[in-house]
Design an enzyme around this catalytic site. Structure first.
Site: not given
Length: 354
Positions: A17-18, A21
């Site tokens: 997920h990170e 980003h």
């Protein structure tokens, strides 16, 4: 061993997920000050390509710290060109959405891998025919194998259910019985059943139940792409409906699980084999993606809402409002996390007492 696997899975999902980003931020020229694997005190770190890469003490995921962004104080702003909040609202929205998108993409990849490797699923073999149902009236019998409906090949019980529930008018079935192929016509009716949330619903059915017969089904790469896409969309819809049912009170709050439940279920899945582990990991990944898009200010979805407002009105939202809403968002998240842990402990205590 199961606990180590579940820790790795949970950490990997949040890391992925990170990573979404991070990649989007770097694409738009935002400086990422730190990419940490884990939370809490930093155990080791190394500077590379302008980012501090760190390993932290608590191995539950990770985080990226972008220049000009502070989740604890969203009013902080940095005017430098490589700052997050110096970017246009639509660019910030892409950066924010990239995290949940990474979770959806990971789930897609896992479902694709499952489709290629092959998995056990219910065969389209009848285990029971309900008396006076359309199937009973059409002459279907126990142990019949349905191989085709209206010219469409039927591979699994899931295929069978989907065709029947979305059908219009009569169905022409090709049925294998005692090594012979029979052609039967059946007209589905709306019959009462219960959905996965325990609600009574009307659904098009013909009145049959599956036999406990499984087949291993795999797909070509091209077929697997469609299967993976369909499963990712279906999992997303199921989680969204689940949230709606919880808000409506259909799903009781005691069913909310926390990190302990996730780790316990993942540990059990890991003991059942790679397919079960991949399936559960994909579902949790979709769950993370959907939950992070909820319009709660402390989550990606809340920040996206703020940026959509700025994009449309061309005005930066009031710092006071952002600050108060973010505090409210954190309070909601902490309460939900607390509820999940409370329910987890109750379930563990109930299991030990039983």
């Amino acid at each position: 061993m199961g606990i180590l696997v579940s820790l790795f899975v949970l950490s990997f999902l949040i890391f992925f997920h990170e990573l979404g980003h991070f990649l989007a931020a770097r694409f738009f020229g935002v400086k990422v000050e730190r990419f940490s694997i884990g939370f809490g005190p930093i155990l080791a770190k190394k500077d590379y390509a302008g980012t501090e890469w760190a390993i932290s003490a608590i191995p539950l995921g990770g985080y990226v710290k972008m220049k000009g962004q502070d989740d604890l104080d969203p009013t902080k702003r940095d005017p430098d060109p490589d700052s997050y909040n110096s970017k246009k609202p639509w660019q910030r929205i892409v950066i924010l959405f990239a995290g949940p998108f990474a979770n959806f993409f990971l789930a897609f990849l896992l479902y694709f891998a499952i489709a290629i490797m092959g998995s056990n699923t219910l065969a389209p073999v009848i285990g029971e025919v309900v008396k006076d149902s359309p199937a009973y009236e059409a002459g279907l019998k126990q142990k019949d194998k349905i191989v085709e409906i209206n010219g469409k090949k039927v591979k699994t019980w899931e295929d069978l259910s989907k065709i029947i529930s979305t059908s219009n008018g009569d169905l022409v079935l090709k049925v294998e019985r005692e090594k012979k192929i029979l052609t039967l016509k059946v007209t589905p009716r709306f019959l009462e059943t219960k959905n996965i949330f325990g609600e009574k619903v009307k659904k098009k059915m013909i009145g049959i139940a599956p036999a406990a017969e499984f087949i291993n089904i795999s797909y070509t790469p091209l077929e697997a792409l469609k299967v993976a896409y369909d499963k990712t969309i279906a999992a997303s819809k199921m989680i969204i409906v689940g949230i709606e049912k919880m808000i409506e009170g259909v799903v009781p709050l005691k069913e909310v699980g926390g990190v302990i439940s996730i780790m316990d279920i993942t540990a059990k899945a890991s003991q059942m084999g790679i397919i079960a582990l991949f399936s559960l990991t994909a579902l949790i990944s979709v769950n993370l993606g959907v939950l992070n898009l909820l319009p709660i200010p402390a989550l990606d979805g809340g920040h996206i809402v703020f940026n959509i407002y700025e994009w449309i009105t061309r005005k930066v939202p009031s710092e006071e409002i952002i600050y108060r809403l973010t505090l409210l968002g954190w309070a909601v998240l902490i309460m939900l996390m607390g509820l999940g842990i409370y329910n987890d402990i109750n379930r563990l205590m109930g299991a030990s007492n039983g």
